[in-house]
Structures are given as structure tokens and as C-alpha cells.
Design a protein around this motif. Structure first.
Motif, PDB file in Angstrom:
ATOM      1  N   SER A  26       7.273   6.927  -0.102  1.00  0.00           N
ATOM      2  CA  SER A  26       6.675   5.689   0.495  1.00  0.00           C
ATOM      3  C   SER A  26       5.404   5.551  -0.010  1.00  0.00           C
ATOM      4  N   SER A  28       2.045   2.063  -0.033  1.00  0.00           N
ATOM      5  CA  SER A  28       1.592   0.601   0.533  1.00  0.00           C
ATOM      6  C   SER A  28       0.810  -0.065  -0.702  1.00  0.00           C
ATOM      7  N   TYR A  39       4.162  -2.079   3.245  1.00  0.00           N
ATOM      8  CA  TYR A  39       4.359  -0.567   3.132  1.00  0.00           C
ATOM      9  C   TYR A  39       6.087  -0.486   2.955  1.00  0.00           C
TER      10      TYR A  39
END
Length: 154
Positions: A26, A28, A39
Motif C-alpha cells: 500500500s 499514499s 491511498y
């Protein structure tokens, strides 16, 4: 000889038992215009995208998340407000619409973000590593975010 083999099997089982499944990557990224940031989580079961910016009502005309695989195959998850105050969402691969009953798009007013939830079952041609770009049309200057770096599927 048998004892050595048994020890090797035990060590291998221990090492394999300690290594769990790979975590979803993941990240951002900063946005521009009306998007503060975006995100993205490339999960094993779904891709989740959060676009931080204004919305929730029909003052937002269009919001999208474009998912691109390493091989160039691209999916686009979209939402738009149409006359009569009706929100319509869609998922497409290139120019082809993709039927996906579990695809979700909503606005979180507490966190001020749009949330896309796109199940991997709807992204059959998407590679495990992806880049994501987000867009939001609110006023005269559209907001953009991304692309993200390559994110591995969890």
C-alpha cells in the motif's frame, strides 16, 4: 543418515511455518487541485483506493481510479453524478464495461475521502503488480493523484 534427514525436514517445516503470506503493498501519494492525497492498497482479494477530497453530493461531477497492470491492461473504476442527482458507478476494461456486483464506491464524510473497493474477481486480466492514478472533477480545475509506484498484490 535418517537422523540428518529428519533434522532437515524439521528445520524446513519450522522455516516454512514462520513465513506467512505476503502482505499487500500500500502507499499514499500527494494529489493536486481538489485531491489532497490518494491511498491505495493492492490486496489479495480486492484493490482499495481512497481519494481524499470534497464530495458526497452532486457538487462532485466525476471521480475515478485507473488501475494499470505491468502488461498495459487497464481497468477504470468510476462514479459520476447525472441529472436528477443520481450517482452512477461503473467499472471498465478499455472500452468494455465489466459487470461487477461487488464493486463499491462511496464517500466517507468523516474522513473526507472517496473509497473504491474493487474485488480481484472483477479484475481477471489485471497483473499482480499495479500502478494507480486518481481523478476528481469538482470545479474548473480537475484534481489528480498518482501514478503510484508499482504495488505488489498481497
Amino acid at each position: 543418515m535418517r537422523r540428518t534427514f529428519a533434522v532437515l525436514v524439521a528445520v524446513a517445516a519450522l522455516v516454512l511455518g514462520l513465513t506467512g503470506p505476503a502482505n499487500a503493498e500500500s502507499t499514499s501519494v500527494a494529489g493536486s487541485g481538489d485531491i489532497a492525497k490518494m491511498y491505495v492498497k493492492n490486496g489479495s482479494g480486492a484493490v482499495v483506493v481512497k481519494i481524499y477530497g470534497p464530495g458526497g453530493k452532486c457538487d462532485i461531477r466525476y471521480v475515478s481510479a485507473k488501475l494499470r497492470g505491468r502488461d498495459g491492461v487497464t481497468y477504470e473504476a468510476t462514479g459520476g453524478c447525472y441529472p436528477g442527482g443520481q450517482w452512477i458507478k461503473g467499472l471498465s476494461r478499455g472500452t468494455n464495461s465489466v459487470a461487477c456486483g461487488d464493486y463499491k464506491l462511496g464517500y466517507n464524510a468523516t474522513g473526507d475521502f472517496w473509497r473504491f473497493y474493487v474485488p480481484r474477481t472483477c479484475l481477471s486480466r489485471l497483473t499482480n503488480k499495479i500502478k494507480v492514478t486518481g481523478a476528481l472533477t469538482f470545479g474548473p480545475i480537475p484534481g489528480e493523484a498518482g501514478p503510484t509506484p508499482w504495488l505488489a498484490r498481497g
